[in-house]
Enzyme design. Sequence first.
Site, PDB file in Angstrom:
ATOM      1  N   HIS A  65       0.865  -1.201   0.000  1.00 52.39           N
ATOM      2  CA  HIS A  65       0.000   0.000   0.000  1.00 52.39           C
ATOM      3  C   HIS A  65       0.894   1.241   0.000  1.00 52.39           C
ATOM      4  O   HIS A  65       1.468   1.600   1.023  1.00 52.39           O
ATOM      5  CB  HIS A  65      -0.913   0.012   1.234  1.00 52.39           C
ATOM      6  N   LYS A  68      -9.369  -0.213  -5.922  1.00 51.85           N
ATOM      7  CA  LYS A  68      -9.398   0.436  -4.611  1.00 51.85           C
ATOM      8  C   LYS A  68     -10.737   1.098  -4.333  1.00 51.85           C
ATOM      9  O   LYS A  68     -11.267   1.824  -5.173  1.00 51.85           O
ATOM     10  CB  LYS A  68      -8.289   1.507  -4.558  1.00 51.85           C
ATOM     11  N   ASP A 112       1.427   2.656   3.536  1.00 55.90           N
ATOM     12  CA  ASP A 112       0.569   3.840   3.358  1.00 55.90           C
ATOM     13  C   ASP A 112       1.409   5.118   3.405  1.00 55.90           C
ATOM     14  O   ASP A 112       0.915   6.174   3.806  1.00 55.90           O
ATOM     15  CB  ASP A 112      -0.557   3.894   4.395  1.00 55.90           C
ATOM     16  N   HIS A 154      -4.740  -0.696   5.780  1.00 56.20           N
ATOM     17  CA  HIS A 154      -4.229   0.060   6.938  1.00 56.20           C
ATOM     18  C   HIS A 154      -5.160  -0.009   8.143  1.00 56.20           C
ATOM     19  O   HIS A 154      -5.691   1.007   8.577  1.00 56.20           O
ATOM     20  CB  HIS A 154      -3.916   1.512   6.569  1.00 56.20           C
ATOM     21  N   HIS A 191     -10.569   1.078   1.781  1.00 54.59           N
ATOM     22  CA  HIS A 191     -10.335   2.087   2.827  1.00 54.59           C
ATOM     23  C   HIS A 191     -11.543   1.991   3.746  1.00 54.59           C
ATOM     24  O   HIS A 191     -12.628   2.450   3.406  1.00 54.59           O
ATOM     25  CB  HIS A 191     -10.200   3.493   2.227  1.00 54.59           C
ATOM     26  N   HIS A 227       1.555   5.407  -1.701  1.00 50.83           N
ATOM     27  CA  HIS A 227       1.180   6.580  -2.497  1.00 50.83           C
ATOM     28  C   HIS A 227       2.442   7.153  -3.129  1.00 50.83           C
ATOM     29  O   HIS A 227       3.353   7.585  -2.414  1.00 50.83           O
ATOM     30  CB  HIS A 227       0.518   7.640  -1.618  1.00 50.83           C
TER      31      HIS A 227
HETATM   32  O1  DOR Z   1      -3.308   9.497   5.588  1.00 50.91           O
HETATM   33  C1  DOR Z   1      -3.660   9.217   4.450  1.00 50.91           C
HETATM   34  N1  DOR Z   1      -3.068   9.768   3.366  1.00 50.91           N
HETATM   35  N2  DOR Z   1      -4.672   8.371   4.291  1.00 50.91           N
HETATM   36  C2  DOR Z   1      -5.211   8.115   3.096  1.00 50.91           C
HETATM   37  O2  DOR Z   1      -6.125   7.339   3.034  1.00 50.91           O
HETATM   38  C3  DOR Z   1      -4.719   8.830   1.891  1.00 50.91           C
HETATM   39  C4  DOR Z   1      -3.334   9.294   2.061  1.00 50.91           C
HETATM   40  C5  DOR Z   1      -2.920  10.296   1.004  1.00 50.91           C
HETATM   41  O3  DOR Z   1      -3.147  10.040  -0.194  1.00 50.91           O
HETATM   42  O4  DOR Z   1      -2.357  11.324   1.352  1.00 50.91           O
HETATM   43 ZN    ZN Z   2      -3.376   5.086   1.565  1.00 51.66          ZN
END
Ligand code: DOR
Ligand code: ZN
Length: 354
Positions: free
Chosen positions: A19, A110, A258, A185, A147, A21
């Site tokens: 997971h 997702k 995450d 998460h 999520h 970003h």
């Molecule tokens: O803390 C987070 N940041 N939770 C999420 O679900 C998205 C992520 C983000 O893309 O910044």
């Molecule tokens: Zn995330």
Amino acid sequence: MSNIESPQTITITRPDDWHLHLRDGAAMASVLPHSARQFARAIVMPNLKPPVTTTAMASAYRDRILAALPADMQRAANRFEPLMTLYLTDNTEPDEIRRAMDTGFIHAVKLYPAGATTNSDAGVTDLAKCYKTLEVMQELGMPFLVHGEVTDQDIDLFDREAVFIERVMRPLRRDMPELKIVFEHITTKDAAQYVAEADGPIAATITAHHLLYNRNEIFKGGIRPHYYCLPVLKREEHRLALMTAATSGDERFFLGTDSAPHAIGAKETACGCAGCYTALHAMEMYAEAFDRAGALDKLEAFASFYGPDFYDLPRNEGTVTLKRESWTLPATVALGESALVPLNGGEQINWKML
Ligand code: DOR
Ligand code: ZN
């Protein structure tokens, strides 16, 4: 203490991040080498602006990631492979799932409940609208990454995951018992217990920050925006339940950082974004958590085996080594033209990936 109880180095099969970003453009180019150094593969979240809703968009995004990889991370032993995902909307057609499956590089879809978090405005308003599409995912074995928070503003922020289990997860799994689901998460003992006791193809990812910190961390001596993420850190009893799950040797629980980069200015402000940046030192953080529990022997399966097993992918070849060594994390790192503050930025940490 003997070496067995407290080793100075541990060598494990190359891990994956289930997971992550990565963002896009110059920001992506800045953060990608951090993850590619730590992990062999990563499930790449689709919450870009605009979100990655089609196979064509995922394919183009994948090309941009591969093009931004430093040369030595494109080569055999150090290779990093982005595992792409689609962002589910109320209007995602079943055929889009078939197209995605045929590519071989899209590994999941997702669910962002609309309004739950960063770039979730185009997310799902009512899962009932997606049932035809979910049925095709169930039939094809395409994992559904959830999520797991309700978005109702009248539900206390700290209860949104537990309420999601009752209102969304149980009905969904009753209706689609063969759908492969990753409860992403997880942050509560409710979610850990639900997954541990559930029948059928469900697993959960656990972040390093939810293993190491409880909600006090956000308010220690003042408000600390770099500890703010969604789902938000919870009480100590929940952190302990996550530690038990992660170190239990149960194959339903595996690693997902995450890690979520945001520029300093978007975090240190009156209304800061959610997300902890841990890609720089994720394995060090997990080693710290497992070490504190006396469970370093359980780290390899959690980080390197249970994820690929769930996704029906081969386990990685090659190894990484972590050494018990104190070093200071940089206070900031570049994020495109801007900079970000990693979690623990400027602090000493106890493990180092070699
Ligand atoms: O803390 C987070 N940041 N939770 C999420 O679900 C998205 C992520 C983000 O893309 O910044
Ligand atoms: Zn995330």
